[in-house]
Structure formats: C-alpha cells, structure tokens
Motif scaffolding. Sequence first.
Motif, PDB file in Angstrom:
ATOM      1  N   VAL A  66       0.898  -1.147   0.078  1.00 16.87           N
ATOM      2  CA  VAL A  66       0.107  -0.062   0.034  1.00 16.87           C
ATOM      3  C   VAL A  66       0.970   1.270   0.076  1.00 16.87           C
ATOM      4  O   VAL A  66       0.578   2.181  -0.803  1.00 16.87           O
ATOM      5  CB  VAL A  66      -0.983  -0.242   1.452  1.00 16.87           C
ATOM      6  N   LYS A  67       1.928   1.272   0.858  1.00 12.77           N
ATOM      7  CA  LYS A  67       2.683   2.500   0.914  1.00 12.77           C
ATOM      8  C   LYS A  67       3.469   2.598  -0.397  1.00 12.77           C
ATOM      9  O   LYS A  67       3.445   3.878  -1.091  1.00 12.77           O
ATOM     10  CB  LYS A  67       3.804   2.118   1.841  1.00 12.77           C
ATOM     11  N   GLY A  68       3.855   1.544  -1.330  1.00 14.05           N
ATOM     12  CA  GLY A  68       4.484   1.792  -2.346  1.00 14.05           C
ATOM     13  C   GLY A  68       3.604   2.154  -3.484  1.00 14.05           C
ATOM     14  O   GLY A  68       3.881   3.056  -4.367  1.00 14.05           O
ATOM     15  N   ARG A  69       2.551   1.901  -3.490  1.00 14.36           N
ATOM     16  CA  ARG A  69       1.236   2.286  -4.518  1.00 14.36           C
ATOM     17  C   ARG A  69       0.856   3.771  -4.300  1.00 14.36           C
ATOM     18  O   ARG A  69       1.042   4.531  -5.217  1.00 14.36           O
ATOM     19  CB  ARG A  69       0.163   1.430  -4.407  1.00 14.36           C
ATOM     20  N   ILE A  70       0.807   4.035  -3.089  1.00 19.31           N
ATOM     21  CA  ILE A  70       0.499   5.438  -2.778  1.00 19.31           C
ATOM     22  C   ILE A  70       1.654   6.209  -3.045  1.00 19.31           C
ATOM     23  O   ILE A  70       1.620   7.404  -3.582  1.00 19.31           O
ATOM     24  CB  ILE A  70       0.215   5.600  -1.252  1.00 19.31           C
ATOM     25  N   GLY A  71       2.726   5.874  -2.665  1.00 19.26           N
ATOM     26  CA  GLY A  71       4.275   6.682  -3.104  1.00 19.26           C
ATOM     27  C   GLY A  71       4.337   6.857  -4.542  1.00 19.26           C
ATOM     28  O   GLY A  71       4.524   8.008  -4.859  1.00 19.26           O
ATOM     29  N   ASP A  72       4.001   5.742  -5.256  1.00 18.64           N
ATOM     30  CA  ASP A  72       4.238   5.862  -6.672  1.00 18.64           C
ATOM     31  C   ASP A  72       3.162   6.828  -7.338  1.00 18.64           C
ATOM     32  O   ASP A  72       3.151   7.607  -8.210  1.00 18.64           O
ATOM     33  CB  ASP A  72       4.257   4.509  -7.413  1.00 18.64           C
ATOM     34  N   TRP A  73       1.717   6.828  -6.496  1.00 22.74           N
ATOM     35  CA  TRP A  73       0.713   7.648  -7.296  1.00 22.74           C
ATOM     36  C   TRP A  73       1.474   9.060  -6.985  1.00 22.74           C
ATOM     37  O   TRP A  73       1.035  10.046  -7.890  1.00 22.74           O
ATOM     38  CB  TRP A  73      -0.540   7.354  -6.524  1.00 22.74           C
ATOM     39  N   LEU A  74       1.627   9.496  -5.559  1.00 24.55           N
ATOM     40  CA  LEU A  74       1.868  10.858  -5.124  1.00 24.55           C
ATOM     41  C   LEU A  74       2.942  11.318  -6.161  1.00 24.55           C
ATOM     42  O   LEU A  74       3.248  12.414  -6.562  1.00 24.55           O
ATOM     43  CB  LEU A  74       2.205  10.889  -3.705  1.00 24.55           C
ATOM     44  N   ALA A  75       4.130  10.285  -6.349  1.00 24.08           N
ATOM     45  CA  ALA A  75       5.248  10.685  -7.053  1.00 24.08           C
ATOM     46  C   ALA A  75       4.809  11.178  -8.688  1.00 24.08           C
ATOM     47  O   ALA A  75       5.608  11.986  -9.390  1.00 24.08           O
ATOM     48  CB  ALA A  75       6.283   9.927  -7.242  1.00 24.08           C
ATOM     49  N   SER A  76       4.078  10.491  -9.311  1.00 21.03           N
ATOM     50  CA  SER A  76       3.367  10.739 -10.453  1.00 21.03           C
ATOM     51  C   SER A  76       2.830  12.071 -10.761  1.00 21.03           C
ATOM     52  O   SER A  76       2.088  12.432 -11.738  1.00 21.03           O
ATOM     53  CB  SER A  76       2.800   9.459 -11.085  1.00 21.03           C
ATOM     54  N   GLY A  77       2.249  12.763  -9.365  1.00 24.00           N
ATOM     55  CA  GLY A  77       1.645  13.944  -9.444  1.00 24.00           C
ATOM     56  C   GLY A  77       0.179  13.673  -8.939  1.00 24.00           C
ATOM     57  O   GLY A  77      -0.590  14.672  -9.134  1.00 24.00           O
ATOM     58  N   GLY A  78      -0.066  12.616  -8.582  1.00 24.37           N
ATOM     59  CA  GLY A  78      -1.475  12.532  -7.751  1.00 24.37           C
ATOM     60  C   GLY A  78      -1.399  13.281  -6.726  1.00 24.37           C
ATOM     61  O   GLY A  78      -0.655  13.587  -6.077  1.00 24.37           O
ATOM     62  N   LYS A  79      -2.960  13.338  -6.182  1.00 25.42           N
ATOM     63  CA  LYS A  79      -2.914  13.951  -5.023  1.00 25.42           C
ATOM     64  C   LYS A  79      -3.497  13.227  -3.904  1.00 25.42           C
ATOM     65  O   LYS A  79      -4.085  11.869  -3.921  1.00 25.42           O
ATOM     66  CB  LYS A  79      -4.267  15.005  -5.210  1.00 25.42           C
ATOM     67  N   GLU A  80      -3.345  13.381  -2.584  1.00 27.91           N
ATOM     68  CA  GLU A  80      -3.479  12.665  -1.464  1.00 27.91           C
ATOM     69  C   GLU A  80      -4.919  12.322  -1.346  1.00 27.91           C
ATOM     70  O   GLU A  80      -5.367  11.397  -0.822  1.00 27.91           O
ATOM     71  CB  GLU A  80      -2.933  13.652  -0.417  1.00 27.91           C
ATOM     72  N   THR A  81      -5.737  13.263  -1.745  1.00 27.77           N
ATOM     73  CA  THR A  81      -7.201  13.119  -1.896  1.00 27.77           C
ATOM     74  C   THR A  81      -7.850  12.267  -2.963  1.00 27.77           C
ATOM     75  O   THR A  81      -9.013  12.064  -3.268  1.00 27.77           O
ATOM     76  CB  THR A  81      -8.041  14.051  -1.396  1.00 27.77           C
TER      77      THR A  81
END
Length: 81
Positions: free
Chosen positions: A42-57
């Motif tokens: 889960v941490k890796g998926r969230i980290g990848d999402w945020l690193a690609s420009g996604g938002k926390e929400t």
Amino acid sequence: MNQINIKPVPVELVGETLMNISPLYLLSTVASKLPIAVLLDVKGRIGDWLASGGKETDPYIWQQVAYAQKVYATMRGGEKG
C-alpha cells in the motif's frame, strides 16, 4: 457546584469535519496492525501515485486505504473476503 455549559455541535459541522479527514490519516490508524507485506504494498502504491503527480485525496488513494482497512477487518475476524 459549578455547572459546565456545553453547547452541542451542529450536525452539519460534524459531517463536514468527517469529510475532511485525510485518507493517509485513516491509513495511519491501522498501519501498525497490518502485515508488513500489505503495508509495504500500500505504501509503495501510494508513493508511486503521489510521485506521478497524484493528490493525497484522489480516489485511488481512498481505494488503497479501503483495501488496508478491509485487510485489517478480516484479520480481526470481521469482514470476510
């Protein structure tokens, strides 16, 4: 005896506050109770999402948090599957 006058909180404000809870905060409430493999995934998926420009929400983050909560509930004998 002194009386404390506590006014009730309007329902509208309670709902508004709950809607503003960070998905990452919710994840932190179960993170220490998850199997390490689940937490790292889960941490890796969230980290990848945020690193690609996604938002926390973003919905994707909520999906990851929901998965972590489901794993936790299953571990506790709650929800099956």
